[in-house]
Enzyme design. Sequence first.
Site, short mmCIF file in Angstrom:
data_model
loop_
_atom_site.label_atom_id
_atom_site.label_comp_id
_atom_site.label_asym_id
_atom_site.label_seq_id
_atom_site.Cartn_x
_atom_site.Cartn_y
_atom_site.Cartn_z
N GLY A 42 0.83 -1.20 0.00
CA GLY A 42 0.00 0.00 0.00
C GLY A 42 0.86 1.25 0.00
O GLY A 42 0.52 2.24 0.65
N SER A 44 1.66 3.38 -2.45
CA SER A 44 1.52 4.35 -3.54
C SER A 44 0.67 5.56 -3.17
O SER A 44 0.32 6.35 -4.05
CB SER A 44 0.94 3.67 -4.78
OG SER A 44 -0.34 3.13 -4.50
N GLY A 45 0.34 5.73 -1.92
CA GLY A 45 -0.45 6.89 -1.54
C GLY A 45 -0.57 7.03 -0.04
O GLY A 45 -0.29 6.09 0.71
N SER A 171 -4.27 0.86 14.20
CA SER A 171 -5.15 2.03 14.26
C SER A 171 -5.53 2.27 15.70
O SER A 171 -5.48 1.37 16.54
CB SER A 171 -6.41 1.78 13.41
OG SER A 171 -7.39 2.75 13.68
N TYR A 182 -13.69 -3.43 10.32
CA TYR A 182 -12.48 -2.60 10.38
C TYR A 182 -11.90 -2.60 11.79
O TYR A 182 -10.71 -2.87 11.98
CB TYR A 182 -12.77 -1.17 9.94
CG TYR A 182 -11.56 -0.28 10.03
CD1 TYR A 182 -10.58 -0.31 9.03
CD2 TYR A 182 -11.35 0.58 11.12
CE1 TYR A 182 -9.44 0.47 9.11
CE2 TYR A 182 -10.22 1.37 11.21
CZ TYR A 182 -9.27 1.32 10.20
OH TYR A 182 -8.13 2.09 10.30
N SER A 185 -10.48 -5.96 12.59
CA SER A 185 -9.21 -6.23 11.91
C SER A 185 -8.05 -5.56 12.63
O SER A 185 -6.94 -6.11 12.70
CB SER A 185 -9.28 -5.77 10.45
OG SER A 185 -9.29 -4.36 10.34
N LYS A 186 -8.28 -4.38 13.19
CA LYS A 186 -7.21 -3.68 13.88
C LYS A 186 -6.94 -4.28 15.27
O LYS A 186 -5.81 -4.25 15.75
CB LYS A 186 -7.53 -2.19 13.98
CG LYS A 186 -7.59 -1.51 12.60
CD LYS A 186 -6.33 -1.76 11.78
CE LYS A 186 -6.38 -1.12 10.41
NZ LYS A 186 -5.15 -1.35 9.62
#
Length: 277
Positions: A42, A44-45, A171, A182, A185-186
């Site tokens: 990840g 590229s930004g 996070s 989400y 997952s964190k």
Amino acid sequence: MGRIGSKVYNLINLFKSEKKVPIIQTVPESELLKGKTALITGGSGGIGMAIARQFLDAGANVIITGTNSEKLEKCVKELGGEKIKSMLLNVAKVSSFEAKVNEASLFFDGMIDILVNCAGVITKSHFFEMNEDEYDRVMDINAKGTFFMCQAVSKLMIAKKIKGHILNLSSASAVRPASSPYHMSKWAIRGLTIGLADILLPEGIVVNAIGPGPTATSMLGKDDDKAIYHGTNPSKRYALPEEIAALALFMVSGKGDMIVGDTFYITGGGGITSLHN
């Protein structure tokens, strides 16, 4: 020999038998990662690209991955130089990881010294509207992808006897009630980081995580660094990707070697302090 004398004698023998560990020497920030190769998923930004830039400035070779070839090419062109490479990688396709990691290692002398798991997606639906497809997508990319990427890269590090670093992007959600995939997952990343630190430290691999709060990235619709006001955050603003990257650089350098299995939160006080009106 009395009890005190016996203890002193044993202590002296302990020090004699211990292996000497070299003291980390202070080096300029531009050389913190000199000679190291970093793989950033990840990259590229947003936070991933900011980390790539910091690592390059610190002397590292960097390989960024993503699923959009045009975006990757644009990022490489912007960062510039011979020390930055890109590679297409979908972190939801675990079966490709071994081949992709081996391919990435060939860019710079067959080595990967640092892995940063930065690829991730957020939940768009609330609990009662969540469907199985969205649930699976978030968990597959954020949790499953991170797990198996750590597995693939740590195997390479061990095979090549690399004393490396793995840094997971967690996070602030990892310490909040989990009612979405989400958040779940964190929480998983937080536990995985502790678990991998335990089993990989004997191999010389240091594993940690960073837990950003709201950060001014396109994921949150914050492409303009001038519009970072955040009224409900105690610091009254979003974090900048560059602030996350500065912490990442410290944690994967020799300066962070004694940080093991920890998650460093960078939230501007969100979830930590309370406002008093």
